[in-house]
Design a protein around this motif. Structure first.
Motif, PDB file in Angstrom:
ATOM      1  N   ARG A 262       1.008  -1.221  -0.137  1.00 38.15           N
ATOM      2  CA  ARG A 262       0.010   0.010   0.182  1.00 38.15           C
ATOM      3  C   ARG A 262       0.810   1.296  -0.009  1.00 38.15           C
ATOM      4  NH1 ARG A 262      -5.428   0.132   2.150  1.00 38.15           N
ATOM      5  NH2 ARG A 262      -6.280   2.424   2.121  1.00 38.15           N
ATOM      6  N   LEU A 263       1.881   1.279   0.837  1.00 35.04           N
ATOM      7  CA  LEU A 263       2.774   2.584   0.893  1.00 35.04           C
ATOM      8  C   LEU A 263       3.524   2.737  -0.298  1.00 35.04           C
ATOM      9  CD1 LEU A 263       4.013   2.383   4.667  1.00 35.04           C
ATOM     10  CD2 LEU A 263       2.310   3.620   3.616  1.00 35.04           C
ATOM     11  N   LYS A 264       4.020   1.440  -0.844  1.00 32.53           N
ATOM     12  CA  LYS A 264       4.998   1.597  -2.114  1.00 32.53           C
ATOM     13  C   LYS A 264       4.092   2.220  -3.111  1.00 32.53           C
ATOM     14  CE  LYS A 264       8.115  -1.915  -0.720  1.00 32.53           C
ATOM     15  NZ  LYS A 264       8.758  -3.345  -0.713  1.00 32.53           N
ATOM     16  N   THR A 265       2.645   1.864  -3.335  1.00 35.28           N
ATOM     17  CA  THR A 265       1.847   2.319  -4.430  1.00 35.28           C
ATOM     18  C   THR A 265       1.502   3.835  -4.195  1.00 35.28           C
ATOM     19  OG1 THR A 265       0.702   0.066  -4.517  1.00 35.28           O
ATOM     20  CG2 THR A 265      -0.409   2.199  -5.310  1.00 35.28           C
ATOM     21  N   THR A 266       1.358   4.105  -2.976  1.00 34.13           N
ATOM     22  CA  THR A 266       1.196   5.483  -2.413  1.00 34.13           C
ATOM     23  C   THR A 266       2.433   6.430  -2.880  1.00 34.13           C
ATOM     24  OG1 THR A 266      -0.515   4.826  -0.885  1.00 34.13           O
ATOM     25  CG2 THR A 266       0.343   7.163  -0.579  1.00 34.13           C
ATOM     26  N   ARG A 267       3.502   5.724  -2.733  1.00 35.21           N
ATOM     27  CA  ARG A 267       4.665   6.461  -2.842  1.00 35.21           C
ATOM     28  C   ARG A 267       4.862   6.995  -4.445  1.00 35.21           C
ATOM     29  NH1 ARG A 267      10.170   3.080  -1.517  1.00 35.21           N
ATOM     30  NH2 ARG A 267       9.146   1.995  -3.166  1.00 35.21           N
ATOM     31  N   GLN A 268       4.209   6.077  -5.110  1.00 38.94           N
ATOM     32  CA  GLN A 268       4.275   6.265  -6.645  1.00 38.94           C
ATOM     33  C   GLN A 268       3.223   7.288  -7.215  1.00 38.94           C
ATOM     34  OE1 GLN A 268       6.750   5.105  -8.832  1.00 38.94           O
ATOM     35  NE2 GLN A 268       7.736   4.353  -6.992  1.00 38.94           N
ATOM     36  N   THR A 269       1.875   7.192  -6.501  1.00 38.32           N
ATOM     37  CA  THR A 269       0.826   7.929  -6.869  1.00 38.32           C
ATOM     38  C   THR A 269       0.450   9.224  -6.257  1.00 38.32           C
ATOM     39  OG1 THR A 269      -0.694   6.526  -5.616  1.00 38.32           O
ATOM     40  CG2 THR A 269      -0.151   5.695  -7.900  1.00 38.32           C
ATOM     41  N   HIS A 270       0.847   9.175  -5.056  1.00 36.81           N
ATOM     42  CA  HIS A 270       0.603  10.321  -4.247  1.00 36.81           C
ATOM     43  C   HIS A 270       1.675  10.742  -3.191  1.00 36.81           C
ATOM     44  CE1 HIS A 270      -3.487   8.945  -5.376  1.00 36.81           C
ATOM     45  NE2 HIS A 270      -3.894  10.002  -5.100  1.00 36.81           N
ATOM     46  N   GLY A 271       2.789  10.623  -3.897  1.00 40.66           N
ATOM     47  CA  GLY A 271       4.055  10.922  -3.066  1.00 40.66           C
ATOM     48  C   GLY A 271       4.167  11.886  -1.925  1.00 40.66           C
ATOM     49  N   LYS A 272       3.414  13.079  -2.122  1.00 40.84           N
ATOM     50  CA  LYS A 272       3.346  14.109  -1.291  1.00 40.84           C
ATOM     51  C   LYS A 272       2.461  13.861   0.009  1.00 40.84           C
ATOM     52  CE  LYS A 272       4.826  17.426  -4.621  1.00 40.84           C
ATOM     53  NZ  LYS A 272       4.457  19.067  -5.448  1.00 40.84           N
ATOM     54  N   VAL A 301       5.266  10.067   2.214  1.00 39.79           N
ATOM     55  CA  VAL A 301       5.248   8.967   1.926  1.00 39.79           C
ATOM     56  C   VAL A 301       6.406   8.828   0.552  1.00 39.79           C
ATOM     57  CG1 VAL A 301       4.417   6.932   0.867  1.00 39.79           C
ATOM     58  CG2 VAL A 301       2.739   8.438   2.430  1.00 39.79           C
ATOM     59  N   GLY A 302       6.482   9.804  -0.232  1.00 42.81           N
ATOM     60  CA  GLY A 302       7.463   9.670  -1.374  1.00 42.81           C
ATOM     61  C   GLY A 302       9.020   9.691  -0.806  1.00 42.81           C
ATOM     62  N   ASP A 303       9.175  10.129   0.447  1.00 39.87           N
ATOM     63  CA  ASP A 303      10.530  10.330   0.965  1.00 39.87           C
ATOM     64  C   ASP A 303      10.955   8.918   1.827  1.00 39.87           C
ATOM     65  OD1 ASP A 303      10.762  12.865   0.025  1.00 39.87           O
ATOM     66  OD2 ASP A 303       9.796  13.334   1.970  1.00 39.87           O
ATOM     67  N   LEU A 304       9.946   7.899   1.842  1.00 39.88           N
ATOM     68  CA  LEU A 304      10.089   6.701   2.445  1.00 39.88           C
ATOM     69  C   LEU A 304      11.020   5.731   1.449  1.00 39.88           C
ATOM     70  CD1 LEU A 304       6.586   5.820   4.081  1.00 39.88           C
ATOM     71  CD2 LEU A 304       8.602   6.751   5.452  1.00 39.88           C
ATOM     72  N   SER A 305      11.914   4.917   2.237  1.00 39.76           N
ATOM     73  CA  SER A 305      12.766   4.022   1.435  1.00 39.76           C
ATOM     74  C   SER A 305      12.066   2.549   1.637  1.00 39.76           C
ATOM     75  CB  SER A 305      14.038   3.917   2.127  1.00 39.76           C
ATOM     76  OG  SER A 305      14.194   3.447   3.396  1.00 39.76           O
ATOM     77  N   ASP A 306      12.343   1.737   1.007  1.00 37.25           N
ATOM     78  CA  ASP A 306      11.711   0.469   1.099  1.00 37.25           C
ATOM     79  C   ASP A 306      12.107  -0.323   2.539  1.00 37.25           C
ATOM     80  OD1 ASP A 306      10.963   0.382  -1.316  1.00 37.25           O
ATOM     81  OD2 ASP A 306      12.291  -1.055  -2.201  1.00 37.25           O
ATOM     82  N   LYS A 307      13.346   0.074   2.827  1.00 33.76           N
ATOM     83  CA  LYS A 307      13.778  -0.147   4.204  1.00 33.76           C
ATOM     84  C   LYS A 307      12.939   0.429   5.290  1.00 33.76           C
ATOM     85  CE  LYS A 307      17.642  -0.607   7.337  1.00 33.76           C
ATOM     86  NZ  LYS A 307      19.215  -0.129   7.603  1.00 33.76           N
TER      87      LYS A 307
END
Length: 393
Positions: A262-272, A301-307
């Motif tokens: 969910r967060l990785k998708t949000t990172r791509q679509t609504h990173g801010k 969310v856009g600033d979150l790394s996978d780790k």
């Protein structure tokens, strides 16, 4: 006065036993009304049994003891009794059965069954003294300011455990059992809210959320409720039976959610989008705000790394807490432990050493899960004892 069977306790087990114990039965209780725990149970609608009753859903030092009684008087047998009395009922989650109307319907049903069996009921009656001469039990009772001496061939202990003392619970059955040489396993409150001395959850009191709660290797997926004093809700009540003071518990706040995806998708679509805003889409907002004090959740969310996403997920899936204690017998639904089953015959519920002495219900070291299981144990153990009594008459 002489009776065949004297039953101490007019609760669920005591009344049920009286309905099956044959002629000449006297039930006594110190309360003004019978079945008080029935009356207040299930929010006043009485969760009288569970469709999924199974021996694995009960605790006790002997994990096999309760199998016999439960198999010979099942949840379906009790449901048939409810239906015969035309009591409307419904199923809630996880097989829990409740009255459509009031819990007092179950009390009335049991009183009717007792009356049809010819059993007497003495309320506001105290046990002053009890003795046994090897054949008969003699009880000195006080009722309406007068003393009564009652002798009985059979004595049934059905006074329950220590839970909810405001209802009159005293642990009397344990004292009597000891008097006749029976051992008592350690007792403690069960199906009880857990507390924290620092009242850390007071700011989010009233917030509820689905979780998987785990204590000492046993887990339940149900609702969690934060309170001023700590944690409650079905999930916590369930694990309280497996928890002991000093132990930690683990909460998975994300059952059924794939947070990393969910967060990785949000990172791509609504990173801010703010991290807390994203989490508040699956967790209560006030809970997220509380968690943010321990988990660095600032930023987008856009600033979150996978780790970092994996770290947040791990913390939310394995939130480890160490409660200070529990709310105790005051609010505990049942008592864990009780009269050791080593000295009781599992088929008859009669003492192995004192013929005619029977022990049933919550007084015995058998404790069920939340959700109607403890009532079913009351019905099943009571019927086992009642049937055994009739064979001794």
């Amino acid at each position: 006065m002489q009776v065949n069977t004297l039953i101490l306790g007019a609760g669920a087990a005591g009344m049920m036993c009286a309905a099956h114990a044959g002629p000449s039965v006297l039930v006594i209780d110190h309360a003004k009304a019978p079945g008080e725990k029935i009356r207040i149970s299930g929010g006043g609608r009485c969760n009288f049994t569970n469709m999924h009753t199974d021996p694995t859903r009960f605790l006790g030092q002997n994990p096999h003891f309760h199998k016999s009684a439960l198999s010979r008087y099942t949840q379906w047998d009790f449901l048939d009794l409810v239906d015969r009395h035309k009591i409307a009922w419904h199923e809630k989650t996880l097989g829990q059965l409740f009255c459509d109307d009031k819990a007092t319907q179950i009390v009335d049903m049991l009183r009717t069954e007792m009356a049809q069996a010819g059993a007497q009921l003495w309320l506001q009656t105290s046990l002053v003294e009890l003795s046994h001469d090897g054949v008969l039990f003699t009880a000195q009772l006080e009722r309406d300011g007068k003393r009564h001496s009652v002798t009985a061939r059979n004595l049934v202990l059905a006074t329950g455990g220590k839970s909810i003392p405001k209802m009159g619970a005293t642990g009397l059955a344990y004292d009597i059992a000891r008097q006749f040489g029976h051992q008592i396993t350690d007792t403690r409150p069960a199906l009880v809210p857990l507390t924290f001395s620092d009242q850390r959850f007071a700011p989010i009191s009233g917030v509820a959320t689905p979780v998987v709660a785990e204590a000492n290797g046993t887990a339940f997926e149900e609702a969690l409720l934060f309170t001023h004093r700590g944690l409650s809700g079905p999930a916590v009540l369930q694990i309280s039976s497996y928890w002991a003071e000093g132990d930690s518990i683990s909460l998975d706040l994300l059952p059924g959610h794939d947070l990393p995806a969910r967060l990785k998708t949000t990172r791509q679509t609504h990173g801010k989008r703010n991290v807390t805003t994203a989490l508040a889409e699956i967790l209560p907002e006030r809970l997220v705000e509380h968690l943010a004090a321990d988990l660095p959740l600032s930023g987008n969310v856009g600033d979150l790394s996978d780790k970092r996403i994996d770290e947040i997920t791990d913390r939310l899936r394995h939130w480890t807490l160490t409660p200070t204690g529990s709310e105790g017998y005051r609010t505990a639904e049942v008592t864990l432990g009780g009269i050791s089953t080593d000295g009781i015959d599992s088929k008859t519920m009669m003492s192995r050493d004192v013929p005619g002495l029977f022990m049933i219900g919550e007084a015995v070291d058998v404790t069920g899960w939340l959700g109607g299981y403890n009532f079913q144990w009351a019905w099943s153990s009571a019927v086992a004892a009642g049937r055994a009594v009739t064979k001794r008459t």
